[in-house]
Design a protein around this motif. Structure first.
Motif, PDB file in Angstrom:
ATOM      1  N   ALA A  75       0.809  -1.214  -0.020  1.00  0.00           N
ATOM      2  CA  ALA A  75       0.086   0.084  -0.039  1.00  0.00           C
ATOM      3  C   ALA A  75       0.890   1.296  -0.027  1.00  0.00           C
ATOM      4  CB  ALA A  75      -0.675   0.026   1.304  1.00  0.00           C
ATOM      5  N   SER A  76       0.244   2.265  -0.688  1.00  0.00           N
ATOM      6  CA  SER A  76       0.689   3.543  -0.546  1.00  0.00           C
ATOM      7  C   SER A  76       0.803   4.094   0.945  1.00  0.00           C
ATOM      8  CB  SER A  76       0.547   4.564  -1.488  1.00  0.00           C
ATOM      9  OG  SER A  76      -0.999   4.849  -0.950  1.00  0.00           O
ATOM     10  N   SER A  77       1.773   5.044   1.239  1.00  0.00           N
ATOM     11  CA  SER A  77       1.470   5.875   2.508  1.00  0.00           C
ATOM     12  C   SER A  77       0.128   6.279   2.544  1.00  0.00           C
ATOM     13  CB  SER A  77       2.559   6.888   2.581  1.00  0.00           C
ATOM     14  OG  SER A  77       2.416   7.829   3.754  1.00  0.00           O
ATOM     15  N   GLY A  78      -0.638   6.484   3.443  1.00  0.00           N
ATOM     16  CA  GLY A  78      -1.897   6.952   3.825  1.00  0.00           C
ATOM     17  C   GLY A  78      -3.155   6.056   3.400  1.00  0.00           C
ATOM     18  N   PHE A  79      -2.681   5.076   2.760  1.00  0.00           N
ATOM     19  CA  PHE A  79      -3.776   4.127   2.177  1.00  0.00           C
ATOM     20  C   PHE A  79      -5.086   3.832   3.176  1.00  0.00           C
ATOM     21  CE2 PHE A  79      -5.647  -0.295   1.868  1.00  0.00           C
ATOM     22  CZ  PHE A  79      -6.352   0.002   0.701  1.00  0.00           C
ATOM     23  N   LYS A  80      -6.241   4.300   2.973  1.00  0.00           N
ATOM     24  CA  LYS A  80      -7.081   3.750   3.819  1.00  0.00           C
ATOM     25  C   LYS A  80      -8.558   3.516   3.023  1.00  0.00           C
ATOM     26  CE  LYS A  80      -8.826   8.487   5.267  1.00  0.00           C
ATOM     27  NZ  LYS A  80      -9.079   9.221   6.279  1.00  0.00           N
ATOM     28  N   VAL A  81      -9.299   2.632   3.503  1.00  0.00           N
ATOM     29  CA  VAL A  81     -10.587   2.279   3.155  1.00  0.00           C
ATOM     30  C   VAL A  81     -11.681   2.388   3.953  1.00  0.00           C
ATOM     31  CG1 VAL A  81      -9.713   0.344   1.810  1.00  0.00           C
ATOM     32  CG2 VAL A  81     -10.488  -0.318   3.879  1.00  0.00           C
ATOM     33  N   VAL A  82     -13.037   2.659   3.498  1.00  0.00           N
ATOM     34  CA  VAL A  82     -14.048   2.860   4.277  1.00  0.00           C
ATOM     35  C   VAL A  82     -14.995   1.516   4.245  1.00  0.00           C
ATOM     36  CG1 VAL A  82     -16.640   3.860   4.792  1.00  0.00           C
ATOM     37  CG2 VAL A  82     -14.261   5.123   4.259  1.00  0.00           C
ATOM     38  N   GLY A  83     -15.303   0.726   5.219  1.00  0.00           N
ATOM     39  CA  GLY A  83     -15.972  -0.469   4.929  1.00  0.00           C
ATOM     40  C   GLY A  83     -17.383  -0.439   5.549  1.00  0.00           C
ATOM     41  N   ALA A  84     -18.008  -1.334   4.927  1.00  0.00           N
ATOM     42  CA  ALA A  84     -19.611  -1.229   5.591  1.00  0.00           C
ATOM     43  C   ALA A  84     -20.064  -2.740   5.010  1.00  0.00           C
ATOM     44  CB  ALA A  84     -20.334  -0.235   5.016  1.00  0.00           C
ATOM     45  N   TYR A  85     -21.477  -2.886   5.683  1.00  0.00           N
ATOM     46  CA  TYR A  85     -22.127  -4.212   5.537  1.00  0.00           C
ATOM     47  C   TYR A  85     -23.665  -3.986   5.330  1.00  0.00           C
ATOM     48  CZ  TYR A  85     -17.635  -5.097   7.747  1.00  0.00           C
ATOM     49  OH  TYR A  85     -16.340  -5.139   8.024  1.00  0.00           O
ATOM     50  N   PRO A  86     -24.078  -4.904   4.476  1.00  0.00           N
ATOM     51  CA  PRO A  86     -25.665  -4.602   4.353  1.00  0.00           C
ATOM     52  C   PRO A  86     -26.375  -4.604   5.489  1.00  0.00           C
ATOM     53  CG  PRO A  86     -24.721  -6.484   2.709  1.00  0.00           C
ATOM     54  CD  PRO A  86     -23.635  -6.138   3.639  1.00  0.00           C
ATOM     55  N   ALA A  87     -27.143  -3.832   5.626  1.00  0.00           N
ATOM     56  CA  ALA A  87     -28.155  -3.848   6.783  1.00  0.00           C
ATOM     57  C   ALA A  87     -28.443  -5.131   7.257  1.00  0.00           C
ATOM     58  CB  ALA A  87     -29.457  -2.899   6.839  1.00  0.00           C
ATOM     59  N   GLY A  88     -28.403  -5.308   8.849  1.00  0.00           N
ATOM     60  CA  GLY A  88     -28.565  -6.707   9.378  1.00  0.00           C
ATOM     61  C   GLY A  88     -27.355  -7.641   9.454  1.00  0.00           C
ATOM     62  N   GLN A  89     -26.158  -7.156   8.613  1.00  0.00           N
ATOM     63  CA  GLN A  89     -25.207  -7.977   8.559  1.00  0.00           C
ATOM     64  C   GLN A  89     -23.802  -7.279   9.260  1.00  0.00           C
ATOM     65  OE1 GLN A  89     -24.156  -9.596   4.548  1.00  0.00           O
ATOM     66  NE2 GLN A  89     -26.718  -9.678   4.101  1.00  0.00           N
ATOM     67  N   GLU A  90     -24.232  -6.498   9.996  1.00  0.00           N
ATOM     68  CA  GLU A  90     -22.994  -5.748  10.613  1.00  0.00           C
ATOM     69  C   GLU A  90     -22.325  -6.679  11.624  1.00  0.00           C
ATOM     70  OE1 GLU A  90     -26.302  -4.621  11.278  1.00  0.00           O
ATOM     71  OE2 GLU A  90     -26.429  -3.154   9.717  1.00  0.00           O
ATOM     72  N   ALA A  91     -22.744  -7.882  12.242  1.00  0.00           N
ATOM     73  CA  ALA A  91     -22.088  -8.554  13.027  1.00  0.00           C
ATOM     74  C   ALA A  91     -21.209  -9.665  12.149  1.00  0.00           C
ATOM     75  CB  ALA A  91     -23.017  -9.606  13.872  1.00  0.00           C
ATOM     76  N   TYR A  92     -20.471  -9.124  11.773  1.00  0.00           N
ATOM     77  CA  TYR A  92     -19.337  -9.865  10.707  1.00  0.00           C
ATOM     78  C   TYR A  92     -18.231 -10.623  11.909  1.00  0.00           C
ATOM     79  CZ  TYR A  92     -15.846  -6.332  11.780  1.00  0.00           C
ATOM     80  OH  TYR A  92     -15.270  -5.309  12.331  1.00  0.00           O
ATOM     81  N   ASP A  93     -17.763 -11.918  10.947  1.00  0.00           N
ATOM     82  CA  ASP A  93     -16.912 -12.585  11.829  1.00  0.00           C
ATOM     83  C   ASP A  93     -15.546 -12.292  10.989  1.00  0.00           C
ATOM     84  OD1 ASP A  93     -17.782 -14.015   9.631  1.00  0.00           O
ATOM     85  OD2 ASP A  93     -17.659 -15.958  10.611  1.00  0.00           O
ATOM     86  N   ILE A  94     -14.186 -12.489  11.494  1.00  0.00           N
ATOM     87  CA  ILE A  94     -13.084 -12.490  10.792  1.00  0.00           C
ATOM     88  C   ILE A  94     -12.520 -14.071  11.036  1.00  0.00           C
ATOM     89  CG2 ILE A  94     -10.570 -11.539  10.892  1.00  0.00           C
ATOM     90  CD1 ILE A  94     -11.753  -8.995  11.883  1.00  0.00           C
ATOM     91  N   CYS A  95     -12.669 -14.697   9.623  1.00  0.00           N
ATOM     92  CA  CYS A  95     -12.152 -16.064   9.574  1.00  0.00           C
ATOM     93  C   CYS A  95     -10.906 -16.159   8.842  1.00  0.00           C
ATOM     94  CB  CYS A  95     -13.238 -16.665   8.717  1.00  0.00           C
ATOM     95  SG  CYS A  95     -15.067 -16.552   9.337  1.00  0.00           S
ATOM     96  N   THR A  96     -10.034 -17.162   9.068  1.00  0.00           N
ATOM     97  CA  THR A  96      -8.872 -17.328   8.317  1.00  0.00           C
ATOM     98  C   THR A  96      -8.701 -18.713   8.152  1.00  0.00           C
ATOM     99  OG1 THR A  96      -7.580 -18.066  10.533  1.00  0.00           O
ATOM    100  CG2 THR A  96      -7.771 -15.690   9.926  1.00  0.00           C
ATOM    101  N   GLU A  97      -7.638 -19.078   7.574  1.00  0.00           N
ATOM    102  CA  GLU A  97      -7.334 -20.520   7.065  1.00  0.00           C
ATOM    103  C   GLU A  97      -7.452 -21.538   8.165  1.00  0.00           C
ATOM    104  OE1 GLU A  97      -4.216 -20.616   3.379  1.00  0.00           O
ATOM    105  OE2 GLU A  97      -3.784 -18.993   4.852  1.00  0.00           O
ATOM    106  N   ALA A  98      -7.279 -21.089   9.361  1.00  0.00           N
ATOM    107  CA  ALA A  98      -7.098 -21.993  10.736  1.00  0.00           C
ATOM    108  C   ALA A  98      -8.870 -22.389  10.858  1.00  0.00           C
ATOM    109  CB  ALA A  98      -6.512 -21.341  11.752  1.00  0.00           C
ATOM    110  N   ASP A  99      -9.561 -21.485  10.250  1.00  0.00           N
ATOM    111  CA  ASP A  99     -11.017 -22.001  10.507  1.00  0.00           C
ATOM    112  C   ASP A  99     -11.706 -23.217  10.071  1.00  0.00           C
ATOM    113  OD1 ASP A  99     -12.065 -19.645  12.656  1.00  0.00           O
ATOM    114  OD2 ASP A  99     -11.398 -18.533  11.014  1.00  0.00           O
ATOM    115  N   ASP A 100     -12.683 -24.031  10.787  1.00  0.00           N
ATOM    116  CA  ASP A 100     -13.202 -24.913  10.055  1.00  0.00           C
ATOM    117  C   ASP A 100     -13.985 -24.599   8.928  1.00  0.00           C
ATOM    118  OD1 ASP A 100     -14.980 -27.034   9.388  1.00  0.00           O
ATOM    119  OD2 ASP A 100     -15.620 -27.358  11.428  1.00  0.00           O
ATOM    120  N   VAL A 101     -13.340 -24.943   7.668  1.00  0.00           N
ATOM    121  CA  VAL A 101     -14.038 -24.345   6.322  1.00  0.00           C
ATOM    122  C   VAL A 101     -15.591 -24.841   6.052  1.00  0.00           C
ATOM    123  CG1 VAL A 101     -12.970 -25.862   4.729  1.00  0.00           C
ATOM    124  CG2 VAL A 101     -13.569 -23.572   4.035  1.00  0.00           C
TER     125      VAL A 101
END
Length: 169
Positions: free
Chosen positions: A111-137
């Motif tokens: 990334a360049s210096s100062g890179f940033k994003v704004v993230g969002a989720y459809p209404a009703g889906q704000e309870a996101y989880d963060i999954c990785t390769e270690a999770d039960d796929v």
């Protein structure tokens, strides 16, 4: 706004990706301005994409099994890897938008210096989880299959390209 590029990503190891819905990459979804952070937040709120946050993108492969995710590039540029290790690289710049269907692996490569994003989720889906390769796929695939379709495109509303592309999938 240009039509988004679409990418249906195959699974990569323990990153499931989404086998029905393509990733959407909108070049210059919003015109670069002095305050893209506010512009993306306003567009997301207006189109009922909630839980907005401002930050970068994690530098490890991860995905969300409970939600779709919109990432508006508010500043700078970056190279993201989509789809998990061995996936595709994607150059993004200020004003670009990515919509990642549930299950889509993503990771910051550079990334360049100062890179940033704004993230969002459809209404009703704000309870996101963060999954990785270690999770039960297999358990995560079950979650992904139950994530509902958004009712609007995050920047173009009910007549936006997201619904056209994802309804066809």
């Amino acid at each position: 706004m240009q039509n988004p590029h679409t990418y249906l990503l195959p699974p990569h190891g323990n990153i499931p990706n989404n086998q029905q819905l393509p990733v959407l990459v909108y070049p210059q979804a919003l015109q670069a301005s002095d305050n893209l952070t506010s512009a993306f937040k306003d567009a997301f709120a207006r189109n009922n994409w909630r839980g907005s946050w401002v930050n970068g993108v994690f530098s490890y492969h991860h995905y969300h099994s409970h939600s779709h995710e919109a990432l508006g590039v508010a500043a700078g540029s970056a190279i993201l890897m989509l789809g998990g290790p061995g996936g595709m690289t994607c150059q993004v710049n200020a004003g670009d938008l990515l919509v990642l269907p549930a299950g889509t692996g993503h990771c910051l490569q550079a990334a360049s210096s100062g890179f940033k994003v704004v993230g969002a989720y459809p209404a009703g889906q704000e309870a996101y989880d963060i999954c990785t390769e270690a999770d039960d796929v297999e358990a995560k695939r079950s979650n992904i299959a139950r994530v509902p379709m958004p009712k609007t495109d995050p920047v173009a509303g009910k007549d936006g390209p997201l619904l056209q592309h994802w309804d066809q999938a």
